[in-house]
Design an enzyme around this catalytic site. Structure first.
Site, PDB file in Angstrom:
ATOM      1  CD  GLU A 102     -24.691  -7.798  37.696  1.00  0.00           C
ATOM      2  OE1 GLU A 102     -24.050  -8.845  37.524  1.00  0.00           O
ATOM      3  OE2 GLU A 102     -25.917  -7.801  37.859  1.00  0.00           O
ATOM      4  CG  ASP A 149     -28.540  -2.770  37.726  1.00  0.00           C
ATOM      5  OD1 ASP A 149     -27.613  -3.034  38.515  1.00  0.00           O
ATOM      6  OD2 ASP A 149     -28.667  -3.326  36.616  1.00  0.00           O
TER       7      ASP A 149
HETATM    8  N1  BES Z   1     -25.658 -11.372  41.639  1.00  0.00           N
HETATM    9  C1  BES Z   1     -25.827 -11.882  40.338  1.00  0.00           C
HETATM   10  C2  BES Z   1     -24.757 -12.848  39.934  1.00  0.00           C
HETATM   11  C3  BES Z   1     -24.704 -14.121  40.715  1.00  0.00           C
HETATM   12  C4  BES Z   1     -25.837 -14.702  41.217  1.00  0.00           C
HETATM   13  C5  BES Z   1     -23.518 -14.711  40.911  1.00  0.00           C
HETATM   14  C6  BES Z   1     -25.764 -15.856  41.948  1.00  0.00           C
HETATM   15  C7  BES Z   1     -23.436 -15.870  41.622  1.00  0.00           C
HETATM   16  C8  BES Z   1     -24.571 -16.441  42.148  1.00  0.00           C
HETATM   17  C9  BES Z   1     -25.858 -10.762  39.332  1.00  0.00           C
HETATM   18  O1  BES Z   1     -26.580  -9.657  39.759  1.00  0.00           O
HETATM   19  C10 BES Z   1     -26.562 -11.258  38.103  1.00  0.00           C
HETATM   20  O2  BES Z   1     -27.694 -11.621  38.172  1.00  0.00           O
HETATM   21  N2  BES Z   1     -25.881 -11.235  36.984  1.00  0.00           N
HETATM   22  C11 BES Z   1     -26.490 -11.505  35.740  1.00  0.00           C
HETATM   23  C12 BES Z   1     -25.599 -10.891  34.715  1.00  0.00           C
HETATM   24  C13 BES Z   1     -26.169 -10.769  33.349  1.00  0.00           C
HETATM   25  C14 BES Z   1     -27.510 -10.139  33.277  1.00  0.00           C
HETATM   26  C15 BES Z   1     -25.184 -10.091  32.454  1.00  0.00           C
HETATM   27  C16 BES Z   1     -26.651 -13.001  35.546  1.00  0.00           C
HETATM   28  O3  BES Z   1     -25.820 -13.790  35.999  1.00  0.00           O
HETATM   29  O4  BES Z   1     -27.649 -13.385  34.940  1.00  0.00           O
HETATM   30 ZN    ZN Z   2     -28.729 -10.176  39.486  1.00  0.00          ZN
END
Ligand code: BES
Ligand code: ZN
Length: 455
Positions: free
Chosen positions: A153, A88
């Site tokens: 995710e 996603d």
């Molecule tokens: N890939 C990201 C997480 C991330 C980004 C980790 C940059 C480290 C560095 C992931 O897809 C993401 O965006 N997670 C969301 C989770 C939330 C919506 C529950 C986030 O961190 O905002």
């Molecule tokens: Zn993300």
């Protein structure tokens, strides 16, 4: 191994073409209008897992978006790697700021441009292709592999967290390999060992039961937007600390050693400010930028909906306003407890003239993975070989909600092998992914499989 790495090198162009097809599917999990695209994307991913040599490829329906699973378990006695990714993507707005349409991928300037190019289709696709390359060249893998690709995710991973609790046996493994984080800097091989948690709230402030003329009523009736602004302004003190009661109570303190390690990474505040386009940095007093980003909790308002937002002027006293407010959390903060404290506190800040409703949208726990494990050592060796430099160990400010459940439920260390860059504009217009990182990521994945199979 040479034969696998050479095969990957020779097929880079084909992989990029396949990745483009994957990126064309607008799998935006947050928007109900894309429900069918989500299923189409899950089917695409499952096809790729089959092509890569996985058996038992299945699409598990959930209350939300489907989970894609595949396995190859024909090396009894050898370790099992569970490879996680998410198909996603985030919404694409504001669309007008994209130089190229978000779901019409192009390669230019050494980068692949599209929503999901980095986060996360490009990053997990390297593992699918690395696995495939073993079958194409050696007819087998040197260890057992399971894939789990989810479609929620970006909206909190609720279904996968439930699935995990019910399917511990299916997902049993020795380590979880995840590429969904960033490298410390371009060309610097990185293993991340900590992620922040997240608590996402919505605050609705309601005043009069309909919009009113701001001339006839302004001065006599509370304006929900004004009142919400006052509430938000009280959520931090002058030292940049969050004022929600007990917010910091369970925050794990940084050890002296870790503070020194962060310091040794020599982040330049000036350079960082320049890269994000601000005059100077800001945040909680008493902590360095990396400490604030990686090991301190924060609170941010992510959006406000209310009142008149079209072009021009309208003199109105709005009936209601909603704010989206999220908090990044550090182990051992408990999002459930903090949600209660937040709700009580926000309500206490509001005057009697308005009604306040506070809702939790989703939450996930922060995680710190112990770095002394064979899996992390194999990960560090693999990225170091692939990128030709010494591996850096970092924590991250972002969240991957399911990681803490992998670690706690499956009792397996997570290897966060990030291939993205903070400058890749994930969640933003013009998201991109370096072709060089995609290529080296393919090698890193294959090298990890080889390395870990011998541990
Ligand atoms: N890939 C990201 C997480 C991330 C980004 C980790 C940059 C480290 C560095 C992931 O897809 C993401 O965006 N997670 C969301 C989770 C939330 C919506 C529950 C986030 O961190 O905002
Ligand atoms: Zn993300």
């Amino acid at each position: 191994m040479e034969i696998v790495l050479n095969y990957l090198k020779d097929n880079l162009e084909n992989y990029l073409e396949e990745l483009k097809e994957y990126l064309k599917i607008p799998s935006v999990s947050a928007l109900p209008a894309h429900k069918d695209d989500m299923l189409r994307c899950a089917e695409f991913a499952s096809k790729k897992l089959k092509d890569a040599g996985m058996n038992e490829v299945k699409i598990f329906p959930t209350e939300g978006h489907p989970i894609v699973y595949g396995e190859w378990l024909e090396k009894p006695g050898k370790p099992t790697v569970l490879i996680y990714g998410h198909y996603d993507v985030q919404p694409v707005d504001p669309l007008n700021l994209w130089k190229n349409p978000p779901f019409d991928p192009v390669i230019s300037d050494g980068k692949i441009w599209a929503r999901g190019a980095n986060d996360n289709k490009g990053q997990h696709f390297v593992h699918v292709k690395a696995v495939e390359a073993f079958f194409k060249t050696l007819n087998e893998l040197p260890l057992n592999v399971k894939f789990i690709l989810e479609g929620e995710e970006e909206v909190g991973s609720e279904s996968l967290v439930k699935f995990l609790k019910q399917q511990k046996e299916l997902l049993k493994c020795d380590t979880v390999l995840i590429s969904d984080t960033s490298m410390y800097a371009k060309g610097v091989p990185t293993i991340t060992y900590g992620l922040r948690g997240l608590l996402y709230m919505e605050v609705e402030v309601v005043g009069p039961d309909k919009d009113l003329h701001s001339g006839s009523f302004g001065g006599a009736v509370a304006n929900p937007i004004n009142e919400l602004a006052k509430i938000i302004s009280k959520l931090h003190d002058q030292n940049g600390r969050v004022t929600v009661p007990n917010f910091y109570k369970n925050v794990l303190k940084l050890s002296k050693k870790e503070r020194e390690n962060f310091k040794a990474l020599k982040l330049s505040d000036k350079q960082y400010a320049k890269e994000v386009g601000v005059k100077e940095l800001q945040g909680e007093k008493g902590f360095s930028t990396l400490e604030r980003l990686w090991a301190r909790p924060t609170l941010d308002c992510n959006g406000i909906i209310g009142g008149f937002t079209d072009e021009g002027a309208k003199t109105v006293l709005p009936s209601k306003v909603t704010a989206k407010i999220s908090m990044r959390l550090i182990p051992d903060q408990d999002p459930v407890k903090i949600a209660k404290e937040f709700s009580r506190y926000v309500k206490s800040l509001a005057p009697k003239s308005v009604k306040v409703d506070v809702r939790t949208l989703h939450y996930g726990y922060g995680v710190v993975v112990p770095i002394e494990s064979k899996a992390i050592a194999a990960g560090a060796t693999a990225v170091s070989k692939a990128f030709g430099k010494k591996t850096f160990f970092t924590r991250e400010g972002g969240s991957i909600p399911v990681v803490v459940d992998f670690v706690n439920q499956l009792k397996a260390p997570a290897v966060l092998m990030g291939l993205g860059l903070d400058s890749d504009d994930i969640h933003s217009p013009n998201e991109h992914f370096l072709v060089e990182n995609f290529e080296k990521g393919l090698y890193a994945s294959a090298l990890f499989i080889d390395e870990f199979s011998r541990s």
